[in-house]
Design a protein around this motif. Structure first.
Motif, mmCIF file in Angstrom:
data_model
loop_
_atom_site.group_PDB
_atom_site.id
_atom_site.type_symbol
_atom_site.label_atom_id
_atom_site.label_comp_id
_atom_site.label_asym_id
_atom_site.label_seq_id
_atom_site.Cartn_x
_atom_site.Cartn_y
_atom_site.Cartn_z
ATOM 1 N N ILE A 45 -11.438 12.130 4.641
ATOM 2 C CA ILE A 45 -10.032 11.969 5.022
ATOM 3 C C ILE A 45 -9.189 13.119 4.482
ATOM 4 C CG2 ILE A 45 -8.003 10.502 4.552
ATOM 5 C CD1 ILE A 45 -10.009 9.516 6.674
ATOM 6 N N LYS A 46 -9.468 13.485 3.259
ATOM 7 C CA LYS A 46 -8.756 14.580 2.612
ATOM 8 C C LYS A 46 -8.931 15.868 3.420
ATOM 9 C CE LYS A 46 -9.488 15.894 -1.996
ATOM 10 N NZ LYS A 46 -9.706 15.535 -3.428
ATOM 11 N N ALA A 47 -10.186 16.161 3.756
ATOM 12 C CA ALA A 47 -10.477 17.388 4.492
ATOM 13 C C ALA A 47 -9.906 17.330 5.908
ATOM 14 C CB ALA A 47 -11.993 17.607 4.539
ATOM 15 N N SER A 48 -9.932 16.153 6.524
ATOM 16 C CA SER A 48 -9.550 16.053 7.932
ATOM 17 C C SER A 48 -8.043 16.000 8.122
ATOM 18 C CB SER A 48 -10.171 14.801 8.560
ATOM 19 O OG SER A 48 -11.567 14.804 8.386
ATOM 20 N N PHE A 49 -7.345 15.308 7.226
ATOM 21 C CA PHE A 49 -5.918 15.075 7.433
ATOM 22 C C PHE A 49 -5.041 15.849 6.442
ATOM 23 C CE2 PHE A 49 -7.990 11.387 9.300
ATOM 24 C CZ PHE A 49 -7.293 11.222 10.483
ATOM 25 N N GLY A 50 -5.674 16.571 5.538
ATOM 26 C CA GLY A 50 -4.882 17.291 4.553
ATOM 27 C C GLY A 50 -4.213 16.374 3.547
ATOM 28 N N PHE A 51 -4.770 15.185 3.350
ATOM 29 C CA PHE A 51 -4.199 14.270 2.357
ATOM 30 C C PHE A 51 -4.543 14.742 0.948
ATOM 31 C CE2 PHE A 51 -4.167 10.297 5.329
ATOM 32 C CZ PHE A 51 -3.039 10.795 5.951
ATOM 33 N N THR A 52 -3.819 14.211 -0.013
ATOM 34 C CA THR A 52 -4.068 14.544 -1.419
ATOM 35 C C THR A 52 -4.188 13.247 -2.220
ATOM 36 O OG1 THR A 52 -1.753 14.495 -2.098
ATOM 37 C CG2 THR A 52 -2.558 16.556 -1.149
ATOM 38 N N ASP A 53 -4.401 13.387 -3.524
ATOM 39 C CA ASP A 53 -4.465 12.209 -4.391
ATOM 40 C C ASP A 53 -3.132 11.465 -4.430
ATOM 41 O OD1 ASP A 53 -7.018 13.006 -4.866
ATOM 42 O OD2 ASP A 53 -6.874 12.978 -7.043
ATOM 43 N N SER A 54 -2.055 12.104 -4.009
ATOM 44 C CA SER A 54 -0.740 11.460 -4.004
ATOM 45 C C SER A 54 -0.462 10.688 -2.723
ATOM 46 C CB SER A 54 0.362 12.500 -4.174
ATOM 47 O OG SER A 54 0.151 13.218 -5.346
ATOM 48 N N THR A 55 -1.383 10.768 -1.763
ATOM 49 C CA THR A 55 -1.198 10.015 -0.520
ATOM 50 C C THR A 55 -1.361 8.527 -0.798
ATOM 51 O OG1 THR A 55 -2.098 11.888 0.700
ATOM 52 C CG2 THR A 55 -2.016 9.783 1.862
ATOM 53 N N ASN A 56 -0.572 7.710 -0.118
ATOM 54 C CA ASN A 56 -0.681 6.270 -0.370
ATOM 55 C C ASN A 56 -1.919 5.683 0.314
ATOM 56 O OD1 ASN A 56 0.008 4.633 2.139
ATOM 57 N ND2 ASN A 56 1.791 5.994 2.079
ATOM 58 N N ILE A 57 -2.413 4.587 -0.247
ATOM 59 C CA ILE A 57 -3.699 4.026 0.193
ATOM 60 C C ILE A 57 -3.628 3.386 1.574
ATOM 61 C CG2 ILE A 57 -4.544 3.716 -2.173
ATOM 62 C CD1 ILE A 57 -3.880 0.721 -1.941
ATOM 63 N N GLY A 58 -2.427 3.076 2.039
ATOM 64 C CA GLY A 58 -2.278 2.574 3.406
ATOM 65 C C GLY A 58 -2.490 3.690 4.409
ATOM 66 N N ALA A 59 -1.894 4.845 4.132
ATOM 67 C CA ALA A 59 -2.071 6.008 5.005
ATOM 68 C C ALA A 59 -3.536 6.438 5.024
ATOM 69 C CB ALA A 59 -1.184 7.155 4.534
ATOM 70 N N ILE A 60 -4.190 6.340 3.875
ATOM 71 C CA ILE A 60 -5.602 6.732 3.768
ATOM 72 C C ILE A 60 -6.473 5.821 4.645
ATOM 73 C CG2 ILE A 60 -7.591 6.766 2.183
ATOM 74 C CD1 ILE A 60 -5.531 7.654 -0.024
ATOM 75 N N ALA A 110 0.823 -1.221 0.000
ATOM 76 C CA ALA A 110 0.000 0.000 0.000
ATOM 77 C C ALA A 110 0.851 1.263 0.000
ATOM 78 C CB ALA A 110 -0.942 -0.001 1.204
ATOM 79 N N LYS A 111 1.999 1.202 0.653
ATOM 80 C CA LYS A 111 2.866 2.392 0.735
ATOM 81 C C LYS A 111 3.277 2.879 -0.653
ATOM 82 C CE LYS A 111 6.919 4.187 3.231
ATOM 83 N NZ LYS A 111 7.891 3.937 4.318
ATOM 84 N N HIS A 112 3.264 1.965 -1.639
ATOM 85 C CA HIS A 112 3.709 2.317 -2.987
ATOM 86 C C HIS A 112 2.555 2.602 -3.949
ATOM 87 C CE1 HIS A 112 7.933 1.459 -2.250
ATOM 88 N NE2 HIS A 112 7.533 0.447 -1.517
ATOM 89 N N ILE A 113 1.332 2.653 -3.441
ATOM 90 C CA ILE A 113 0.178 2.903 -4.318
ATOM 91 C C ILE A 113 -0.539 4.163 -3.856
ATOM 92 C CG2 ILE A 113 -1.988 1.966 -5.223
ATOM 93 C CD1 ILE A 113 -0.952 -0.841 -4.570
ATOM 94 N N THR A 114 -0.644 5.132 -4.750
ATOM 95 C CA THR A 114 -1.328 6.376 -4.378
ATOM 96 C C THR A 114 -2.811 6.306 -4.734
ATOM 97 O OG1 THR A 114 -1.006 7.416 -6.526
ATOM 98 C CG2 THR A 114 0.766 7.697 -4.912
ATOM 99 N N PHE A 115 -3.563 7.227 -4.136
ATOM 100 C CA PHE A 115 -4.982 7.297 -4.471
ATOM 101 C C PHE A 115 -5.183 7.629 -5.951
ATOM 102 C CE2 PHE A 115 -9.122 9.602 -4.645
ATOM 103 C CZ PHE A 115 -9.912 8.482 -4.452
ATOM 104 N N THR A 130 -7.315 -3.207 -2.572
ATOM 105 C CA THR A 130 -6.470 -3.827 -3.604
ATOM 106 C C THR A 130 -5.133 -4.308 -3.031
ATOM 107 O OG1 THR A 130 -5.689 -3.611 -5.898
ATOM 108 C CG2 THR A 130 -5.340 -1.705 -4.470
ATOM 109 N N ALA A 131 -4.659 -3.659 -1.981
ATOM 110 C CA ALA A 131 -3.410 -4.099 -1.340
ATOM 111 C C ALA A 131 -3.588 -5.466 -0.690
ATOM 112 C CB ALA A 131 -2.959 -3.072 -0.305
ATOM 113 N N MET A 132 -4.786 -5.733 -0.193
ATOM 114 C CA MET A 132 -5.068 -7.061 0.380
ATOM 115 C C MET A 132 -5.138 -8.109 -0.726
ATOM 116 S SD MET A 132 -5.188 -6.908 3.763
ATOM 117 C CE MET A 132 -6.198 -8.234 4.468
ATOM 118 N N GLN A 133 -5.728 -7.748 -1.866
ATOM 119 C CA GLN A 133 -5.794 -8.704 -2.970
ATOM 120 C C GLN A 133 -4.406 -8.953 -3.565
ATOM 121 O OE1 GLN A 133 -9.213 -8.792 -5.430
ATOM 122 N NE2 GLN A 133 -8.200 -9.832 -7.126
ATOM 123 N N ALA A 134 -3.536 -7.980 -3.483
ATOM 124 C CA ALA A 134 -2.182 -8.137 -4.023
ATOM 125 C C ALA A 134 -1.293 -9.003 -3.120
ATOM 126 C CB ALA A 134 -1.542 -6.756 -4.211
#
Lengths: 368, 368
Positions: free
Chosen positions: B173-188, A165-170, A191-195
């Motif tokens: 999450i975006k509004a609350s944590f200041g995340f962007t589309d470049s944030t990784n899906i684990g952090a999200i 997940a650390k390597h996949i962005t939204f 998707t990270a769980m499926q991977a």
């Protein structure tokens, strides 16, 4: 045409998918190379039901160097299993037998919960158990087959999933899955769980083991995303074999678990199966006279498709049915009758093994 | 001013945080209500170090009706523990003693891995072990205290996390944590894991148990998001007590684990601690003469802050130090000397208990 893990709609153009997804067609050179090891070619390969792949030549190179691969496929429990689901599993069981491969079978019991409004984790738990019986019934080797249930095995899976997940962005997820800002964060992470199962055996054994994933091509997107990540974690990209979808009972569209009128379930009674095939979309003509004169169209005839994709492995017999139907010698009712007999023989055997599977469940669920 | 779980910058205006985060100030009526049960008021409450709350009156209503609460707090392992980390934990230990409360202590060992480029899961595993020793050293009851390590306990946590995650969109999450589309899906996804321990005991016991979370106010955002979700799953919203940040050694800013020159670690030697306090930002005047004449400023003096927030629980003694420093009777060197003595007494005792904790680790880690 829409082909995503959650929706397949319209006329599926498989050539276009190969191009758009960047996969390779399975050609006769590859078939010959597989045959060298298996001694025969499975009818799903011969008939182009498995039609596309990624990195199969690399996998066979590794195999020929003595590096055995493991298999990984799965089933997101959200309803009963239908014939279409069985395609990659029947094929995977053959690969297991021919290559002596370990099989890691994932039941992501959170996936459909996260993606559907009206499905609870209690529902998916029930379907997980039911679906496991269908997989076991296909004859996988209990010594070499390991079931992973996401909510149960997260204790070993989540750690590897966060590495991925650390390597996949939204951004990537948005573009790949068509998600939006309104998508829930569980679905985004999923998707990270499926991977994960594609590298889990390697992570557990602390050695890089090649992986082969047979799957319906609608699932390819998860691995288009993850295959870029695996090498960053020091793992091989898995090889993939893609299968086509099984036709639904009605005209056009694939067999879909969410549409009971489109699907034959593995638990259907002989009477239900018979009724469904009798009502299935036919490639025949409007009248017997016309049919005798002009012949039917087996290429769109649903009962014939079931024979071709699953129920009649014998090429000679299948060809005779094809030719007789096309010439008008065989009527639609006769085609249906053949299909019903084959289907009910298949279902009776499957249901017997499915019943026996209840005693085997515990042997298949992976013990941490 | 920036106050997020990953960054605290600038002059923190706590009144503004209460307003912006929508919390309530702790007032004397609430203190009296707590005192009714505890018989005394912890100095961190008296001194307004715990200054804000959510739903404490509801929690006490429940308690008075006979419904005991459990405690939940945590530590994201990413480095050694410093004095600032101890504030909510020392306080939580007091609550445990006074209310006989169970404590669920989370070590989200994936959080900082997902949010920092140069931190591996192997690093966080090492810090998890080290940080656990600090928590145990504070004297929590091993019978009533349960450590949850996300990657280890995901087998019980992930299932509840996906239930929560289903109700949280990326927009939120975006509004609350200041995340962007470049944030990784684990952090999200991570906030769902942090939200989980607040309901996990209830989920495991299949009964709704009130929860109290003492934490630094920078962590409040996770629960601003999750508190909307808990009732949808049939659980209570947890009550929260918010603490202020401990001043760093330098002028302005809070003690930060990622800046070694700002922090006193629990494993510092007496010589290191002494040197750090001697170099700490002082509220004294430029010359002794000026200081004697005009007095120092204890409100900005860092050594005094450490006495006030952690090292000198006795109000009378603290007031005398405050007054003497302010009047000029006490010099900065003398203030530092008092702080160094108190600090090294504290560290010696802590380090002894920390050493003993190595034998206790196994008793604290939750067994599924």
């Amino acid at each position: 045409m829409v082909v995503t893990p959650w929706e397949v709609k319209g006329d599926v153009d498989y050539d276009r998918l190969v191009k758009e997804f960047g996969t390779e067609k399975i050609d006769s050179a590859l078939l010959k190379r597989i045959e060298k090891h298996t001694g025969e070619i499975h009818f799903m390969l011969r008939r182009n039901i498995f039609f596309s792949h990624r990195d199969m030549n690399w996998l066979l190179n590794e195999y020929e160097k003595g590096s055995k691969f493991f298999l990984y496929t799965g089933r997101a429990p959200s309803g009963p299993v239908h014939l279409g689901h069985l395609i990659p599993w029947v094929f995977a069981k053959w690969i297991q037998d021919k290559f002596g491969a370990e099989m890691w079978f994932q039941f992501p019991d959170e996936e459909k919960f996260l993606l559907k409004d009206n499905l609870s984790l209690e529902d998916t738990a029930k379907y997980t158990r039911e679906n496991m019986l269908d997989v076991i019934a296909l004859g996988f080797d209990p010594k070499k087959t390991h079931f992973l249930i996401d909510t149960k095995h997260a204790g070993i899976m989540y750690k590897e999933a966060v590495r991925i997940a650390k390597h996949i962005t939204f951004s990537t997820i948005k573009a790949s899955f068509g998600f939006t800002d309104s998508t829930n964060i569980g679905a985004i992470f999923y998707t990270a769980m499926q991977a994960t199962p594609a590298i889990l055996p390697s992570a557990m054994k602390k050695k890089n083991i090649p992986c082969l994933i047979p799957l319906g091509i609608d699932q390819d997107v998860h691995f288009r995303v993850a295959r870029d990540v695996y090498p960053k974690l020091g793992y091989y990209k898995p090889a993939i074999l893609h299968s086509k979808f099984m036709a639904g009972l009605k005209e056009g569209g694939k067999m879909s678990a969410s549409d009971p009128m489109s699907a034959i379930y593995t638990t259907d009674t002989p009477a239900e199966a018979k009724k469904k095939i009798n009502n299935a979309f036919s490639g025949g003509r409007d009248t017997v006279e016309e049919h005798r004169k002009l012949g039917g169209n087996p290429d769109i005839d649903v009962p014939f498709q079931y024979l071709r994709m699953l129920l009649e492995p014998d090429d000679k017999k299948l060809k005779k049915i094809y030719d007789d139907y096309k010439s008008g010698k065989m009527l639609s009712g006769e085609m249906k009758q053949i299909c019903i007999e084959k289907l009910n023989t298949f279902l009776a055997a499957h249901q017997k093994k499915r019943e026996e599977a209840k005693k085997l469940l515990d042997r298949f669920i992976f013990k941490e």
